[in-house]
Structures are given as C-alpha cells and as structure tokens.
Design a protein around this motif. Structure first.
Motif, mmCIF file in Angstrom:
data_model
loop_
_atom_site.group_PDB
_atom_site.id
_atom_site.type_symbol
_atom_site.label_atom_id
_atom_site.label_comp_id
_atom_site.label_asym_id
_atom_site.label_seq_id
_atom_site.Cartn_x
_atom_site.Cartn_y
_atom_site.Cartn_z
ATOM 1 N N GLY A 752 0.816 -1.222 0.000
ATOM 2 C CA GLY A 752 0.000 0.000 0.000
ATOM 3 C C GLY A 752 0.840 1.258 0.000
ATOM 4 O O GLY A 752 0.352 2.331 0.371
ATOM 5 N N GLY A 753 2.148 1.123 -0.378
ATOM 6 C CA GLY A 753 3.034 2.294 -0.432
ATOM 7 C C GLY A 753 3.510 2.750 0.940
ATOM 8 O O GLY A 753 3.999 3.878 1.086
ATOM 9 N N GLY A 754 3.403 1.852 1.919
ATOM 10 C CA GLY A 754 3.760 2.215 3.310
ATOM 11 C C GLY A 754 5.208 2.618 3.471
ATOM 12 O O GLY A 754 5.516 3.638 4.105
ATOM 13 N N ASN A 755 6.143 1.812 2.909
ATOM 14 C CA ASN A 755 7.582 2.083 3.086
ATOM 15 C C ASN A 755 7.975 3.429 2.486
ATOM 16 O O ASN A 755 8.660 4.249 3.112
ATOM 17 C CB ASN A 755 8.430 0.992 2.427
ATOM 18 N N ILE A 756 7.536 3.665 1.289
ATOM 19 C CA ILE A 756 7.964 4.885 0.593
ATOM 20 C C ILE A 756 7.329 6.112 1.232
ATOM 21 O O ILE A 756 7.878 7.212 1.218
ATOM 22 C CB ILE A 756 7.661 4.774 -0.926
ATOM 23 N N ARG A 757 6.090 5.905 1.793
ATOM 24 C CA ARG A 757 5.421 7.033 2.461
ATOM 25 C C ARG A 757 6.221 7.477 3.689
ATOM 26 O O ARG A 757 6.311 8.670 3.990
ATOM 27 C CB ARG A 757 3.994 6.641 2.851
ATOM 28 N N LYS A 758 6.778 6.484 4.390
ATOM 29 C CA LYS A 758 7.594 6.814 5.589
ATOM 30 C C LYS A 758 8.773 7.678 5.192
ATOM 31 O O LYS A 758 9.083 8.681 5.845
ATOM 32 C CB LYS A 758 8.106 5.521 6.246
ATOM 33 N N VAL A 759 9.456 7.297 4.099
ATOM 34 C CA VAL A 759 10.627 8.055 3.630
ATOM 35 C C VAL A 759 10.191 9.470 3.261
ATOM 36 O O VAL A 759 10.860 10.454 3.606
ATOM 37 C CB VAL A 759 11.307 7.352 2.425
ATOM 38 N N ARG A 760 9.045 9.572 2.538
ATOM 39 C CA ARG A 760 8.600 10.902 2.119
ATOM 40 C C ARG A 760 8.208 11.771 3.309
ATOM 41 O O ARG A 760 8.510 12.969 3.376
ATOM 42 C CB ARG A 760 7.404 10.775 1.159
ATOM 43 N N LEU A 796 17.430 5.796 0.932
ATOM 44 C CA LEU A 796 17.172 4.792 -0.096
ATOM 45 C C LEU A 796 18.427 3.996 -0.445
ATOM 46 O O LEU A 796 18.373 2.775 -0.635
ATOM 47 C CB LEU A 796 16.625 5.458 -1.370
ATOM 48 N N GLU A 797 19.577 4.686 -0.485
ATOM 49 C CA GLU A 797 20.834 3.994 -0.804
ATOM 50 C C GLU A 797 21.169 2.964 0.259
ATOM 51 O O GLU A 797 21.644 1.867 -0.035
ATOM 52 C CB GLU A 797 21.959 5.011 -0.968
ATOM 53 N N GLU A 798 20.940 3.340 1.534
ATOM 54 C CA GLU A 798 21.193 2.387 2.649
ATOM 55 C C GLU A 798 20.268 1.182 2.514
ATOM 56 O O GLU A 798 20.686 0.041 2.720
ATOM 57 C CB GLU A 798 20.968 3.087 3.991
#
Length: 1276
Positions: A752-760, A796-798
């Motif tokens: 549900g886009g959870g990981n990327i939302r945290k980064v944003r 993201l690199e990590e």
C-alpha cells in the motif's frame, strides 16, 4: 544438277540480242508479215509512239558497251548498300499458315535476323503463296541475312558429297575462311568430318538450290586437287539442258558409260564451264560425247521467241521446274524463261524445227491452264467475306483448293486465280456473298480526337463492347501509333446510325470533360472508400459520370483525382470536401480516466450501457482490454458529442461510488514540471493517493485550472500534495537519480506504499519509480528541495545496500499447509517474490514430512516475507467452512457472466467458494427400497431421511476466516434473483416484445433483469420480472412507462385511421398525380395523410380514398377537389400549324415547348409521326389562357415560316439545272483522244492504265502508297 532453264538477266539479254536474223524470223514469219503490212492513215503502233529504251549488251570480251557520250564521261559510283530479293516457294516455306502472315513466329524470326545482321528485310506474299524477301544493306550483312533466311524460313534438305579425304583441307581453307565463304555464298551448312574420322563424306544441308551450288563448288575444289585428268569445256549456257537431258538422264548415262565425273553448273549459277574429271581416256571420251551433243544441237536447233504474260511464267515453269523438264522430255525442246526480276515477257524455245510447234503448243496450254479474274466488292466488306479467323473463306478454299483468292486493302476488288472452271465457281459464290452483305450491311465513319479513344473504349473495353452488343455493330478504333482520328462503324444500317450517334455524344461529353485534383489527407482515404469499397461506391453511384482515382497507399500521396464532365466534377468535388469536413469534425478525440472497477458498469449487461451512449451521442468509445492496467477510455467523434459522452461516463462513475471532483488553481507555467518526464511525477501522486485522476488542461491553453477526481479522502490528499509540490517548484526544486534492481521496487514501495510514504514523510521528498513503459527499469527519481532530496537519497541507498546483502533464514510451517503455498504452480510463492524483492522460498519434498521452510534474499525482504507467511498460516489455521443453501436454479445467475460476480466476492472477502455439481432434474428417482421386516434391511438399521434437510446440489461451500465467510454468505444471498409480477393489458404484449423480440431484449439489457411474457394462448395480463432486488424497481417503472407510451400510440392510431372517399372522374387522375407523382406527393406530405387511387381491376374507378386524422383528411379532400374544379374549367382546342415549324417550336430537348407551357399554363400535344393530319396541334387549359397560347403559337408559325420559305428558295437556286452537263457534252462532241495500235492493254485481258492513279503514275519525289494485304500491314 538440274536443267530448269531459268536464265539470269545478263545471259538472257545476251541470248536474245545474239539471235541470228534467220533464227529470229524462222519461228514467227507470219507474225512478221502482219506486222510489216502498214497503212499510211493507220494510227502509229505502241512501240513507234513509245520506243523502248536500248537494252544493255555484253561484248565478247566482256566489256560493257557505253550507251552514249555522256555515260563515257561520267564515272559510275557504286553504292555500298545493295538490295537482293530471295524467293521461297510455297512447298519450301517453313511457316505455311496464311493467317499468321505478318505475325507470329515468321515475324519474330525476321525481326531477329534484322537485329543480328543489321540488314533490312521486307516480306511479301506472292500469288502462288511463295514468300519474297527483299534484303537491303551492306554486302556482308545481306549475305549473312540470306544465310539466316534460308536456314530459318526455308525447309532444309540435306545431301552428301564424297571427295578424297586429303582434299577436305582445301575445302576448309586457311583458318576456315574458304568454308565460311562457301557457306555464305551458297547459304548452306557444310559439315566436314574430323581428321580422325575415316569417312570421306561431306554433309551439306540447306535449300535444294543451295545444295546444288555447294555440291558443284566442292567437286570443283576436289577436281582441282585431283591428280587425275581434269578437263574444262566452255559450252553456251543455253545448251546445258541438252547435255544434262530431261531430269539429268543424259549426263547420268554419259558418266555411267565413260566412268568420268561430269560437273554441269546448276541453272542458278551463271557459269558456262563444264568440268570433267577422271582417267585421261574416260575424260577424253566424255568431252567428245559432250562436244558431239553441243555441235549437233548448235547445227540443227533453231529458236522461236514468243510473248507470254509475266504472270503466266510460273505455270510454264511448274513446281520445282517440273513442267520445263516434262516439255524437254516429250519434245526435246528447251524452254528459256527470263529471270523473275526481269520485266521481259519473251520466252525462247530452242530445239529441232519439227519439234518446236509441239513444244509451243504445250507452252501455251500450260500458260493458259490457269486464269485470273476479279470480283467487285467494297474494301470495307472484305473482312466480313473473309470471316472470323478466315472461316468464311476457308469454306470456299476447301472446296476449290487450287483457286488463290487475294484481297488488296484499299481496293474495291477481290482477285481470283486458278483453273478456269474452278475460278468461275468461286467467282459466283463470292458475288453471291457480296450481294447479300451489301443488302444488309452499312458503314459510317466519324472523326474523334485520338486522346479520347481510350475513354471511348473504356476500362477493359467495357464501353465499346456495350455499344457493339447493344447495336450489333463492329467498331474499329485505330491504334495509338496510327495517330488517326477516323473511327469506323460497320453492321446493320440502323445499328450503325445509333452507334454513331452514341459515340458522337460520348465524344462531345469528353470534350467538355475536366480533371481536378483534391487534396485529402491520406489517413481519411480508407474511411472514404469504406469496407470493401461500399462508401466510395455510393459516391460513384451518385456521380456516375465522374471517375474517382485514389493514389496507391505506398505512394503516401494526398492527391485524389476526379475526372468527368465539368459540372459533375465540381458537384462531386464539393460533395467529397463535405465528407472530409465531417470526418475532420468527427475525428476529435478525448481520453477519460475511469477507475478500473467501474468499467464493467459503464459497459453494462451485454454492452447495453456503452451501446446506448454510443448511439445517443454518435461517438466511438474504446475501452482498454481487461488484462490491461490502463484506466483510460477513449472517445472519438464531434467535439460536442465527445464532451456529452464524457460527461455521461463520468456521471455513471459518480453515481456508483463516492467520487468527488475538485478544481485546483496552479499557474500554467508549472504544469509541465508537475507532470514530469513522460508524466512520471503526476502518476506517482495518483498511485499514492488511491488512484485518483488528475487532469491538466491542454498545453498552451493558458488555463490554470487542474481537476482532481476520486474518493473524497484521496482527492484531499492529492490536492495537498499537488499544492505542496507546486510551492516547492515555485521556490526551489532539486532532482536526484539512483538505481535499484526492479525486483526490489515493490519491497521499497511497501504494501500500500507504506515504506515509501515513511521516507517521504520523514524527508519531504517525492520518490518516483519507473513504469512498465519506461526504458530504464532500474531508475528511481527523487524530487524535492536540495536537503530533502539528499536525505531521501541517503535513506534509499542504505535500504538498497542492505537489500543487496543476501541472507538465508528458515521457519516452521505445518506440512498440511504446504500444499496451499505450492498449489497452482506456486502462485502464492510467486506473489511473495514479487512483493518482497524477489525472495526465494523453498519447501521440503512431500515425502519427507518436514516442517522446515527456507527463505533466501535480502535481509529486510526475508523478514517481511517470513512475517507475511506467518499471517497466511494463521489464516489457514483459523479457517472454517460455512455452507450456504441457495437453490441450484439460481447458481448460474449468482456466478454472473464467465463467473465475474463470484470472482469479485472471492477477492473482496478473501475466501474460497465452491459450487456443487449440477443435478439433472429430469433424471429418474431411485428405485423403490425393498420391504423391511422388523425395521431391518440386510441386517442394518438406517435412520429415516429428513425431508427438510437441504439438497446437496443446493449447498455452496465457503472457506475462510469465520467473519469473512459470514460476509461472503450475505453477499451471495444478495445476488439471489427475485421475481415480481406486473399487470400489462394482453393486447399490448406484442408491442412490448417488439419485432423479433427487439423491444423486450432492449429492456432486459437496460435494466439487467429477465422479463417473461406469457404465451398468447394463456390470454394472461401478468408479465413476470426476475432479477436482483435493487434492479426490480427500476425495471418495473420502465415497463409501466412503456405501457403508457403504447397506450398513447394506440389512441393516436385510432385517430389516424379516419377514412373518407372522394369521387373524381378517372380522366383527371393523371393530372392529380402529376409528373412522377409530384402533385399527389405534395398533398400527402402537406396534410400527413395516405391517398389511395383505385387499381386497374377495381369496380369503382372514380373513387379516391384518403386516410388520416379527420381534419387533415378533409383538408386533403378539399385540395384534390380544388384541382378537379380547375381541371373541369379547362377546354381543348385544335389548331393547324405547318409541320415544318414544329421542330423549331418544340426546341432542343423540348426547351421551347416547356417554356410556352409554363408561361401560359397550358398543355400542348403535337402529332405523332405518321398521323393522319401532321399539322394538327392540341392546346388544353383554361379558356383565356388557351386563346393567348394559340395567338402566340400562330405568331411563331408566321415568323418561322418566313425563314422556311426563304431557305427553300435558296436551295432551289443552289441546285444546278438538270441536263445542262449532258447538253455541254453533246455540244463539245466526243473526244477520241490519242489512239495507238498494238498497246499492251489491247492484247489480252489487261485494262488501259489509269492516268489519274498516283500509284501507276507517281509524281517526282512523292512517296508511293504500298498495297497492303487483308491480313494487316507489314510489321517489319
């Protein structure tokens, strides 16, 4: 060695000029006596009036005598171009088929010879069907051409000649030059055996004449080399036939008797030398014998010269010279014929005086055994006499094969040649054919510009063939290379005139023709042409006189060519431009984003919704494929229609879901940066916000409004992100790129886009992943402020680095659940790998009963996959099975088309649903159980079956978590169809069903229900509606609405069925109907009524029936009555108008008469051709108008008659007085002209030369027209 006495020109002149006075007079003393008796007053002879030119004589030394002083001073110039004529007799021709003359293999051979040799060839066919070939060119080319002609156009014979082997090399010569020269000279093929071949036979192949020459030359060469005696004896050529004897008998006997070889040159070789070879005694004996024959004949033989027509020489010679040999054999007299290229007609007979009379008789008998006659026939009839492929002529020639029939193009005669009796019979047959053809055939010639010829012919000859078949004529249109304007029509006289008229009309129409080029974009060409050319056929039918040519698709051209009459081309051009304008207008396209789950609702049951929108908005609507991820629906058509269809589709979506639409104002200059490269940035926002749709205005429009559509919560979220991004872009925006394996992307995004939302959320940067269409599938783009981008990039690199660190882990899963993971070819495991960065999950083998499951991949991926698998196992452990009882008859309806409804419930509730096997209701019930004793059956006690227990075939099994199974049961029960009954009058049932069930089918598709109409025999008013509960109310309302419409229509039909009749005299019916029904159609349309006239066999011929609304029927009756009243007032009057002015009053195509009728509102009737009174004209109309029209007609008659009288007077003056020419001739007296005696045309059948003929008397420098044969002109 032949003895045919066909002399060359030189030797013939020599013999003729060398005759002794007593010899020349000996045979024709009586003729000389008659010629010598002359009267002073008698007219001069032809030879006296026109003395012949002096003939060339050869001196004994062989030097040429000079004719006069002029020729001795002028040095003759020899042309490098020579001309020779070769003759191929009929029996030696390779191609004897007359029909193929001038074409076919013979023509091809001649053209090939010309190309090979460079010489020019001209072929002509002699009366005896022999082939004459005139060859012009340089000597070398002519000789080569001659050899080719002989080998390829003449039948080949072969012979062998034996000479000593050692002499062969002398025949070949140095480098084969002698052999080549010999082959060219004799036009033969000479084959000499190889040195290692013991044979001494030399093979010669060629014509008979060539064989003789070659044989003679080879024997001469051999004789020269022979060590034995060789004797050459010069004997005058004229005595050679006596030495050879008839059929070479005498020379053969000499050779047999003496043993020597005697070589007499053949007649075609102009040599006097006879060569004798052999032993000395043999040679001496042979020479003595030859000289004895020669001396004897020279002493005793005399000559007589007679005149025989040139055309009869061939009959004296006979086939292959056989007749000459025959005369020589019978009489011992040699007949000397002048060569064919000489104009001389003198034939010399040489032999014993007492035998000359018999020989002369035979010569004349042979010469006169054939006759020449002619039949007068117009040249245009020749091909009809010959017939198709010579069929008519073949019938005559088969009966009389000896008669030769010759047609000369351009001459009105047919020449016949053959035995006298046969010629007379053929002549009578051809004269009968000519008389018959003249009586029923005619011809006409018209002049048409050659550029229109191909249009008159039409594509594939369609136009000209139609005219030929329709009018039963033949039409000859000259080929393009003739550049002739003349078209000839032949056939039945009436057909010829009709065909002439039609061709002239076509030609005049073409002169008014024009060509126009239309520029139409190639993308529209296919649409204009239509499927299988249907649409362009309609255009062509509308404009039949216009030819429409589209360019080849490969040419990529936009030019469409129109050709036809000027006015029609203009009309067609405007019509096609209108079609193109409509296509341009209809090619507007708009894309509408619609959530994928609503696509099926927009389509509707059986496509009913989408079909209705297409029909009502007149647009083309294309939806993406089911397996496609695209949500775009494309609408094509007129702009206004596309907008209407778009709004309707959006309304359906809005009705089905909680969809809101919000407009956000963002400066248009930022739109491109917000959309991103290939739309990646805006797509990432739409995906993150639950698939909302964001619509930017067209680039360059200057509009700031951006529309966001979707569920309310998601729209707000997308709005905030869009505004935040716009603000970022306005302040300062930064972009960074990094790469990660595509299988890691889903894990990086998270469920549900959870990981990327945290980064944003933590960094404030936007992360954009590639779509399936992007080339670089590893590229991840980060957009935001410089600081936010840097932080997000670092995180993201990590994360990517840790994903690259592969680890292996294990977990325990009960073996009973293993099957769930590996079923359907491991679909669950594939889904895990896609979602968690390509993690690999390995299950133990089935036989091992081990619980250990291995996971391999990036550490975070492995952990996440492990967690998800544990959740699945928990669900499997908590799984229950629930039974849902629904009668089997509803199962198909619940499943939906292709199981779509049940698949949706399975996905929504995450359960598994299993339907029972179908039970056949027609199957027989089980056999009755055996009687039980003491309640026992076979020792077993069975419990009684509960009649209320659910049937197995009605039970649907649902597996999953308890709460999910319960919600799935509710969803299934909601899909069970319900039936209600609606009362509809029985008489309306057939209208509800509609034509072939179209009406009821439309309602069923629209409301997604099943409507059952009772059978007609039941006479029931009840109609059953079956369907989902939420659809029934709408269907019932729709049905009752339709009933109201039908009842209103029924009432209207009753009102419209009012009928009344009007009585009108039948003679007025045509006037009421009008021309092509124009008047009655106008009344019907204006009053909206049906007007029926009586049929021919009706009793009441005066009754006209009117049906419609009462007031409209009465109004129509009044309109008809008004016409009748007006007609009854009309009168008819007859007047006398001179028939000579009728045509002028009527005018071209009736224009004049129509003008008078329209101006005076009257009807004019002119008499038919052949009427009793040709001057009677009838005028019909109202009295005052009739009088005015009559006055006008009489004035016109007076005006036109003055012109007629004047023209007739002029014509009378133009005609010459009858008999004046004859009177002049009588006064002048008959003119005898210049008269001579003994002219060539006075002796025999020849007629006097035509002085006016340019062919017989050509002027200096003028070209002479060559005669052509009926088989067409020469091709080479």
């Amino acid at each position: 060695m032949s003895s045919v006495a066909v002399l060359t020109q030189e030797s013939f002149n020599e013999h003729r000029s060398g005759l002794l006075p007593e010899q020349s007079g000996g045979g024709g003393g009586s003729v000389a006596a008659v010629a010598g008796t002359s009267v002073e007053d008698a007219p001069p002879t032809y030879k006296e009036a026109f003395p012949p030119l002096p003939e060339k004589a050869v001196s004994p030394e062989g030097t040429q005598e000079t004719a006069n002083a002029w020729t001795s001073k002028i040095r003759p110039l020899k042309s490098s171009i020579i001309t020779q004529v070769f003759h191929v007799p009929l029996e030696e021709r390779k191609y004897k088929d007359i029909n193929q003359f001038g074409e076919g293999d013979q023509a091809k051979v001649c053209v090939d010879i010309m190309h090979k040799t460079g010489a020019h060839l001209e072929l002509s066919l002699a009366k005896d069907q022999g082939l004459s070939i005139m060859v012009s060119g340089k000597l070398d080319a002519v000789m080569k051409a001659r050899k080719e002609i002989v080998s390829r156009l003449q039948t080949q014979a072969s012979a062998t000649v034996a000479i000593p082997k050692e002499h062969h090399r002398f025949v070949i010569g140095k480098n084969g030059e002698k052999l080549q020269e010999l082959e060219l000279k004799t036009a033969t093929k000479i084959q000499i055996p190889r040195p290692d071949d013991p044979s001494n036979q030399i093979k010669i192949s060629g014509t008979k004449e060539g064989l003789e020459k070659a044989k003679h030359e080879i024997l001469l060469i051999s004789a020269e080399q022979d060590k034995r005696a060789v004797e050459r004896v010069n004997i005058d050529k004229v005595y050679h036939p006596f030495i050879t004897g008839a059929y070479n008998k005498l020379v053969g006997e000499m050779m047999q008797e003496t043993g020597a070889r005697i070589n007499v040159p053949p007649p075609s070789v102009n040599k006097t030398e006879i060569v004798i070879t052999g032993e000395k005694e043999q040679v001496a004996l042979a020479v003595a014998m030859i000289k004895k024959v020669y001396e004897d004949k020279k002493k005793n033989a005399t000559t007589i010269a007679v005149e025989v027509k040139k055309s009869q020489h061939k009959y004296v010679i006979g086939p292959k010279g056989n007749t000459l040999q025959e005369i020589l054999d019978r009489t011992g007299v040699s007949v000397e014929i002048p060569p064919s290229d000489s104009s001389s007609e003198t034939v010399i007979l040489r032999g014993e005086p007492d035998r000359l009379g018999q020989a002369l008789t035979e010569v004349y008998a042979k010469a006169n055994s054939y006759t020449v006659s002619s039949v007068t026939a117009p040249s245009w009839l020749h091909r009809f006499i010959i017939g198709k492929k010579g069929q008519n002529l073949a019938k005559i020639t088969q009966q009389m094969p000896k008669v030769h029939i010759e047609f000369t193009e351009g001459e009105d005669k047919i020449t016949l040649e053959g035995p006298t009796k046969d010629v007379q019979m053929v002549q009578s047959q051809i004269e009968a054919i000519v008389t018959d053809l003249i009586s029923r055939m005619d011809y006409a010639e018209i002049s048409v510009d050659p550029k229109f010829h191909r249009h008159l012919i039409g594509k594939g000859g369609v136009n000209i063939n139609r005219i030929k078949e329709l009018h039963k004529v033949t039409v000859r249109i000259p080929p393009d290379n003739e550049k002739s304007n003349l078209i000839r029509i032949e056939g039945d006289p009436q057909g010829v005139q009709e065909a002439k008229k039609e061709l002239l009309e076509l030609a005049s129409r073409m002169e008014n023709e024009r060509t126009k080029d239309l520029i139409i974009e190639q993308r529209f060409h296919r649409a204009i042409i239509g499927q299988k050319g249907e649409k362009i056929k309609e255009v062509r039918d509308k404009f039949p006189e216009v030819i429409i040519n589209f360019p080849d698709p490969a040419q990529k051209s936009d030019i469409v060519q129109l050709r036809g009459p000027r006015t029609e081309v203009e009309k067609c051009s405007k019509f096609m431009q209108k079609i193109v304008a409509e296509m341009v207008e209809n090619s507007f396209s708009v894309s509408v984003p619609i959530f994928k789950q609503f696509h099926r609702n927009i389509i509707g049951k059986g496509g009913s919704n989408i079909k209705k929108i297409r029909e009502e908005t007149n647009t083309k609507i294309d939806l993406p494929a089911e397996n496609s991820n695209s949500e775009m629906i494309v609408i094509t058509g007129k702009k206004a229609n596309c907008e209407a269809a778009r709004n309707r589709i959006l309304a359906i979506q809005k009705e089905l879901a909680n969809i809101t639409e919000v407009d956000v104002s963002i400066p248009s200059k930022l739109h491109n940066s917000l959309i991103g490269s290939k739309g990646r940035l805006v797509r990432s926002i739409m995906e993150e916000c639950g698939g909302v749709h964001i619509h930017f205005p067209t680039e360059g429009s200057g509009i700031d409004k951006v529309t966001i559509r979707g569920p309310a919560e998601e729209v707000d979220k997308a709005k905030q992100q869009l505004l935040a991004l716009a603000e970022e872009k306005q302040t300062k925006s930064h972009t960074a790129e990094l790469h990660a394996k595509p299988e890691y992307h889903k894990f990086l995004i998270g469920k549900g886009g959870g990981n990327i939302r945290k980064v944003r959320d933590s960094t404030g940067a936007r992360i954009i992943f590639p779509t399936a269409d992007d080339k670089d599938q590893e590229l991840i783009t980060v957009v935001g402020t410089e600081e936010a981008v840097r932080e997000a990039q670092k995180e993201l690199e990590e994360l990517i680095k840790s994903l690259d660190n592969v680890v292996e882990d294990t977990m325990s899963v009960d073996p009973k659940h293993h099957r769930y993971f590996v079923a359907r070819r491991g679909q669950v495991l594939r889904d895990l790998a896609d979602e968690y960065g390509g993690v690999m999950v390995s299950f133990p083998r089935t036989a091992s009963q081990s619980e250990k499951v291995t996971l391999k991949g990036a550490k975070e991926c492995v952990e996440a996959a492990k967690k998800r698998m544990q959740e699945i196992v928990e669900d499997l452990d908590a799984q229950v099975t629930v039974e849902c009882v629904i009668p089997q008859k509803f199962h198909r309806s619940i499943m939906g088309p292709k199981g779509s409804r049940i698949q949706q419930i399975t996905r929504d509730h995450n359960v598994q649903i299993k339907f029972p096997e179908r039970e056949d209701p027609q199957a027989a019930p089980p056999a009755e159980a055996p009687i039980q004793e003491n309640g026992e059956a076979n020792g077993e006690v069975k419990e009684p079956v509960d009649p209320n227990a659910p049937k197995k075939c009605d039970t649907i099994v649902i597996s999953g978590r308890k709460e999910r199974c319960e919600s799935a049961v509710e969803a299934l029960k909601a899909l069970v169809p319900v039936t209600i009954e609606v009362e509809v009058p029985f008489e309306l049932h057939r209208y509800i069903i509609g034509q072939k069930g179209s009406g009821i089918r439309k309602m069923m598709d629209e409301f997604e229900v099943n409507i059952q109409v009772p059978a007609p025999e039941q006479q029931s008013d009840k109609i059953s509606i079956t369907g989902l509960a939420n659809h029934l109310d709408r269907a019932k309302e729709g049905l009752l609405e339709r009933v109201k419409e039908l009842q209103a229509e029924q009432a209207d039909r009753t009102l419209r069925s009012f009928k009344l009749t009007i009585t009108v005299d039948p003679k007025y019916h045509p006037k009421i109907i009008g021309r092509k029904g124009a008047i009655i159609t106008n009344i019907r349309t204006e009053h909206d009524v049906n007007i029926q006239f009586p049929e021919k066999n009706d009793e009441n011929q005066d009754q006209i029936t009117i049906t419609g609304y009462e007031h409209k029927a009465i109004a129509a009756r009044d309109a008809i009555q008004a016409i009748v009243d007006e007609l009854e007032e009309m009168i008819s009057e007859d007047i006398t108008l001179d028939s000579r002015v009728h045509a002028r009053i009527i005018g071209a195509r009736g224009k004049g008469i129509r003008k008078i009728m329209d101006e005076f509102k009257v009807d004019l009737r002119f008499p038919q051709s052949g009427a009793a009174d040709p001057n009677l004209v009838t005028v019909t109309g109202r009295p005052e108008l009739v009088d005015e029209a009559i006055d006008h007609l009489l004035n016109l008659e007076e005006e036109y008659m003055a012109d007629v009288v004047e023209n007739e007077a002029k014509m009378a003056y133009m005609r010459p007085p009858s008999g004046s020419a004859a009177a002049m001739d009588e006064q002048r007296g008959p003119s005898k002209g210049f008269v001579v005696r003994e002219a060539p045309w006075a002796t025999g059948n020849e007629k006097a030369p035509d002085m006016s003929s340019s062919e017989d008397f050509p002027s200096f420098g003028a070209p002479v027209a060559t005669k052509t044969s009926p088989w067409g002109p020469k091709r080479f």
